[in-house]
Design a protein around this motif. Structure first.
Motif, PDB file in Angstrom:
ATOM      1  N   LEU A   1     -32.673 -45.860  91.193  1.00 12.36           N
ATOM      2  CA  LEU A   1     -32.870 -47.312  91.330  1.00 12.36           C
ATOM      3  C   LEU A   1     -34.177 -47.643  92.051  1.00 12.36           C
ATOM      4  O   LEU A   1     -34.746 -48.712  91.849  1.00 12.36           O
ATOM      5  CB  LEU A   1     -31.709 -47.947  92.113  1.00 12.36           C
ATOM      6  CG  LEU A   1     -30.318 -47.883  91.484  1.00 12.36           C
ATOM      7  CD1 LEU A   1     -29.296 -48.582  92.385  1.00 12.36           C
ATOM      8  CD2 LEU A   1     -30.298 -48.501  90.093  1.00 12.36           C
TER       9      LEU A   1
ATOM     10  N   LEU B   1     -21.591 -52.198  84.516  1.00  9.39           N
ATOM     11  CA  LEU B   1     -22.336 -52.908  85.565  1.00  9.39           C
ATOM     12  C   LEU B   1     -23.427 -52.017  86.161  1.00  9.39           C
ATOM     13  O   LEU B   1     -24.545 -52.466  86.408  1.00  9.39           O
ATOM     14  CB  LEU B   1     -21.391 -53.349  86.679  1.00  9.39           C
ATOM     15  CG  LEU B   1     -20.834 -54.755  86.615  1.00  9.39           C
ATOM     16  CD1 LEU B   1     -20.004 -55.054  87.855  1.00  9.39           C
ATOM     17  CD2 LEU B   1     -21.961 -55.794  86.499  1.00  9.39           C
ATOM     18  N   MET B   2     -23.074 -50.750  86.401  1.00 11.69           N
ATOM     19  CA  MET B   2     -24.073 -49.828  86.962  1.00 11.69           C
ATOM     20  C   MET B   2     -25.268 -49.707  86.026  1.00 11.69           C
ATOM     21  O   MET B   2     -26.415 -49.680  86.475  1.00 11.69           O
ATOM     22  CB  MET B   2     -23.446 -48.452  87.214  1.00 11.69           C
ATOM     23  CG  MET B   2     -22.457 -48.438  88.373  1.00 11.69           C
ATOM     24  SD  MET B   2     -21.741 -46.780  88.622  1.00 11.69           S
ATOM     25  CE  MET B   2     -20.403 -47.177  89.765  1.00 11.69           C
TER      26      MET B   2
ATOM     27  N   GLN C   1     -26.343 -51.961  84.003  1.00  8.91           N
ATOM     28  CA  GLN C   1     -27.129 -53.189  84.093  1.00  8.91           C
ATOM     29  C   GLN C   1     -27.974 -53.212  85.363  1.00  8.91           C
ATOM     30  O   GLN C   1     -29.106 -53.668  85.354  1.00  8.91           O
ATOM     31  CB  GLN C   1     -26.203 -54.413  84.033  1.00  8.91           C
ATOM     32  CG  GLN C   1     -25.656 -54.660  82.641  1.00  8.91           C
ATOM     33  CD  GLN C   1     -24.851 -55.962  82.612  1.00  8.91           C
ATOM     34  OE1 GLN C   1     -23.673 -55.961  82.934  1.00  8.91           O
ATOM     35  NE2 GLN C   1     -25.499 -57.050  82.262  1.00  8.91           N
ATOM     36  N   LEU C   2     -27.389 -52.716  86.466  1.00  5.84           N
ATOM     37  CA  LEU C   2     -28.159 -52.653  87.712  1.00  5.84           C
ATOM     38  C   LEU C   2     -29.370 -51.738  87.538  1.00  5.84           C
ATOM     39  O   LEU C   2     -30.475 -52.051  87.994  1.00  5.84           O
ATOM     40  CB  LEU C   2     -27.281 -52.145  88.864  1.00  5.84           C
ATOM     41  CG  LEU C   2     -26.127 -53.037  89.290  1.00  5.84           C
ATOM     42  CD1 LEU C   2     -25.515 -52.509  90.578  1.00  5.84           C
ATOM     43  CD2 LEU C   2     -26.575 -54.470  89.487  1.00  5.84           C
ATOM     44  N   LYS C   3     -29.131 -50.612  86.882  1.00  6.37           N
ATOM     45  CA  LYS C   3     -30.241 -49.684  86.629  1.00  6.37           C
ATOM     46  C   LYS C   3     -31.380 -50.410  85.899  1.00  6.37           C
ATOM     47  O   LYS C   3     -32.560 -50.245  86.248  1.00  6.37           O
ATOM     48  CB  LYS C   3     -29.705 -48.510  85.803  1.00  6.37           C
ATOM     49  CG  LYS C   3     -30.749 -47.597  85.182  1.00  6.37           C
ATOM     50  CD  LYS C   3     -31.425 -46.688  86.184  1.00  6.37           C
ATOM     51  CE  LYS C   3     -32.337 -45.659  85.481  1.00  6.37           C
ATOM     52  NZ  LYS C   3     -33.317 -45.095  86.429  1.00  6.37           N
TER      53      LYS C   3
ATOM     54  N   VAL D   1     -32.076 -53.595  85.949  1.00  4.01           N
ATOM     55  CA  VAL D   1     -32.724 -54.557  86.844  1.00  4.01           C
ATOM     56  C   VAL D   1     -33.735 -53.854  87.745  1.00  4.01           C
ATOM     57  O   VAL D   1     -34.874 -54.304  87.907  1.00  4.01           O
ATOM     58  CB  VAL D   1     -31.670 -55.292  87.701  1.00  4.01           C
ATOM     59  CG1 VAL D   1     -32.330 -56.020  88.875  1.00  4.01           C
ATOM     60  CG2 VAL D   1     -30.876 -56.266  86.841  1.00  4.01           C
ATOM     61  N   PHE D   2     -33.322 -52.729  88.338  1.00  4.85           N
ATOM     62  CA  PHE D   2     -34.189 -52.045  89.306  1.00  4.85           C
ATOM     63  C   PHE D   2     -35.299 -51.253  88.616  1.00  4.85           C
ATOM     64  O   PHE D   2     -36.339 -50.994  89.214  1.00  4.85           O
ATOM     65  CB  PHE D   2     -33.373 -51.087  90.185  1.00  4.85           C
ATOM     66  CG  PHE D   2     -32.600 -51.776  91.270  1.00  4.85           C
ATOM     67  CD1 PHE D   2     -31.393 -52.395  91.003  1.00  4.85           C
ATOM     68  CD2 PHE D   2     -33.087 -51.812  92.572  1.00  4.85           C
ATOM     69  CE1 PHE D   2     -30.668 -53.033  92.006  1.00  4.85           C
ATOM     70  CE2 PHE D   2     -32.376 -52.447  93.584  1.00  4.85           C
ATOM     71  CZ  PHE D   2     -31.170 -53.063  93.294  1.00  4.85           C
TER      72      PHE D   2
END
Lengths: 460, 460
Positions: free
Chosen positions: A204, A437-438, A440-442, A444-445
């Motif tokens: 991330l 969700l994880m 999607q977070l990946k 974003v970062f």
């Protein structure tokens, strides 16, 4: 042969870092491995010395779409630092300064490449310590410890890396520098990006500065070992130890296979089905009481022998038994799969019973030891990698282990992380909605997907 | 008049929840406020009883684009539970069960509407407790505590809500049910969504189940108060108390204004510039030593008087002084702004000196007390809301306070959260890059932007 985009990136990186952009085969080979014994050859090894250089490196990599794998000292066991997608390895060895230590406020600000052991020395000068104490403490970095949420024996009392960090500076996958968290031991100010980064294994963002929480060093330490006639009775003792308020500073477990192995190497230990190694720390004045409370909790029916360390030397001897284990494993077989699974403490007997069955079913030695107070057991499957049947059996054993741990309400890793080795088990462990969700977070970062690709999250 | 989309949503919600979809003005008024004394009228109040109902509610709200503000018992002080954008209030009062308690594994699984106090009673039956102890403990919910990362006096030893949760089930802004975290005290398995949700104040997801970590109850408790001749000497004592290994179970602070206020109400206290109230807990056998270590640390030059509680009754009397404070503030002025700012412990004197200046500059009484061991001070600006000049002065004081706290390396909130009151200060506190990431996370978890809009993050 390097394709055009990476070639341009490499030219830019060489211009940026000069001799700290290593391209020779030997360097690339050395930095292409970690303690998982896996290896992959990167295009180059980068040794930035400043935050600005890290940002520049990330920008160049993102622009060219070249994978970038950060590393501390490569002590991780899951392959998290192995550049399996090729590309660039970023080593934090030139960013190893203690930037500040504030004993009155009990925190230190460090660069990621600072060795955990070096931090302990500096903190110790002020009567303080940083809680995470992985076996690799002398030669692993604070940044690496945070990246995989490293723990150790004293996690049972003081918490793991995630519990002992206050704030971070990290560079995300676009080269943005982000400051998160606080310099204070309390904070309820917006979303907790700090603890999200801890344990994200360089996927991330790259931690370029950490503000870590320091704790006052206890004055004295003492301990004992206790051997039990069964895993069930040893587990009853673990539960009793953890349910009373005088928490142990370490609560280590060895099963009969581990015990036999250590005994075979000449360490004097009682015969039994399971051993607990219990440490206490505190003031010299109160330590005898703490030890008494702990030994009382440990004296459950089924106790074979309880051996107290009367002196510091005796305590070191008890720990010698525990520390003799890892090298001793090498004597059983050349190959070792060491998984640091976690189960609720009360389920330890079920896990150990299952493992006993697999020893027969798979025909492989399996040795279990670990941090019992947290239910964090190191399950070592021993095999000969040159023997196809044994290799298959070990792989089958791994699947049985993860299935069983998850069925018992446990989790894949307590302190080593996921990396490459457990990546494909992540969906089963966290479930499809959390995994989505994880992912999607990946995004974003790390919108370009350059940060340590192929780790933690399985490929889609 | 309700616009068409909300009208359709309300029809669906009525069909789903029947009498648990309240639309009368009185109910809407009652559920439109929290302890911030703000108020906004929602369209309806929803009382789902199951996780499936919560998911359905979220889906209906997302479909219609209607704001949805979740609440526990409305004890929050920042306006986080006030439905400022109108729409729906979701109350968790029907989801208040203790689902499981596992003393051997030291965790409980609870619905979000369970009162913190009810959990303490159940845990206490097994000799355990949950660490967060906000003043509202008897009548605030576990879900609300987690949503704002509530703390309390014993946070200094045992941590706040974020430090005492193992796993969550939450419903995100699309109605997806997501299970995160573990039932074990260690975990290094994927990204830490659990601690990201804690403190997100209902803006990222609605917690529908929490697995909380329980700790063994200490057997005994004792304490003392110490009065100092200056804030500097009191701070030297705080630093000394926190740097030695016998950690206090509470370390509360009162400035001279707070002290004077309590003395004026007939509580017998020494005269001085600052008071510390120190609690210790532990086994009856070791408590005298712990107290001795703490009193020794507290005896710094500038100590005016140290008064030890010999009995439980004496201890209660010491705490009576602390507890008399909040009601006493009402006697000074009808209006109160209570900010729970945090600064590194060593910066407490600088903050208090600045506050002393503002008292003169603004012409308002300012009373400071709080959790000194974490540097978490409750700064109370007292004013008459009917007096425009005083109202303006209080607002100016708030700006001075936040600016100063941030300049001292502190943060906006230690345990109350951001809500509406501190929302516009979030950019200054976390910086533009972290804020941008937080906004992106919000979009991932809540693409329709329906979850508690206008809280934590300032409008763009």
């Amino acid at each position: 042969v390097v394709s055009p985009a990476p070639a341009i990136a490499l030219a830019g990186l060489s211009a940026l870092l000069g001799e700290r952009c290593l391209r020779d085969a030997a360097s690339c080979a050395a930095y292409g491995q970690d303690n998982s014994r896996r290896h992959a050859q990167p295009l180059a090894v980068l040794q930035p010395a400043t935050v600005a250089e890290v940002q520049q490196v990330v920008r160049i990599a993102a622009e060219a779409g070249v994978p970038l794998t950060a590393r501390g000292r490569g002590t991780g066991t899951t392959g998290a630092a192995v550049p399996i997608a090729g590309g660039l390895v970023l080593s934090f060895e030139r960013m190893d300064r203690l930037l500040a230590i504030e004993p009155a406020d009990r925190y230190a600000v460090v660069e990621p490449g600072l060795l955990n052991g070096a931090l302990q020395v500096e903190a110790g000068r002020h009567g303080l310590f940083w809680a995470p104490d992985p076996t690799s403490l002398p030669y692993s970095t604070v940044g690496g410890n945070l990246a995989c949420n490293a723990g150790g024996p004293r996690t049972v009392k003081y918490g793991a890396s995630r519990d002992n960090v206050l704030g971070l500076c990290f560079v995300d996958g676009r080269g943005e520098l982000i400051r998160t968290g606080t310099r204070t031991t309390k904070g309820a100010t917006g979303y907790d990006l700090t603890r999200l980064l801890v344990g994200s294994e360089g996927t991330l963002g790259l931690i370029v500065e950490a503000t870590v929480k320091l704790l006052p060093l206890p004055a004295a330490r003492a301990g004992f070992l206790a051997v039990y006639d069964s895993i069930d009775t040893a587990t009853a003792a673990i539960v009793a130890l953890m349910q009373q308020p005088e928490l142990p500073a370490a609560l280590e477990f060895m099963d009969d296979a581990a015990l036999a192995l250590v005994r075979a190497r000449g360490v004097d230990l009682p015969v039994g089905a399971a051993l607990l190694l219990v440490d206490a720390d505190g003031a010299a004045a109160t330590l005898p009481f703490t030890l008494q409370a702990l030994t009382q909790a440990a004296r459950v029916p089924g106790l074979v022998e309880l051996r107290q360390a009367a002196t510091a030397g005796d305590l070191a001897a008890l720990w010698a038994a525990r520390k003799a284990l890892s090298p001793a494993l090498r004597s059983l077989a050349p190959g070792k799969i060491n998984e640091d699974v976690v189960v609720p403490v009360s389920r330890i007997p079920e896990l150990c019973r299952a493992i006993a069955g697999w020893r027969i079913e798979l025909g492989l030695p399996i040795v279990v030891f670990g941090h019992a107070g947290n239910g964090n057991l190191h399950v070592n499957l021993l095999y000969d990698p040159a023997d196809t049947a044994q290799r298959d059996a070990a792989r089958r054993g791994l699947a049985l282990l993860f299935q069983t741990v998850l069925a018992l309400g446990g989790t894949l890793s307590g302190e080593h992380g996921i990396g490459l080795d457990k990546r494909d088990w992540l969906p089963a462990a966290v479930g499809a909605p959390a995994l989505a969700l994880m992912r999607q977070l990946k995004t974003v970062f790390d919108p370009a997907g350059i940060l340590n690709p192929g780790k933690v999250l399985p490929p889609i």
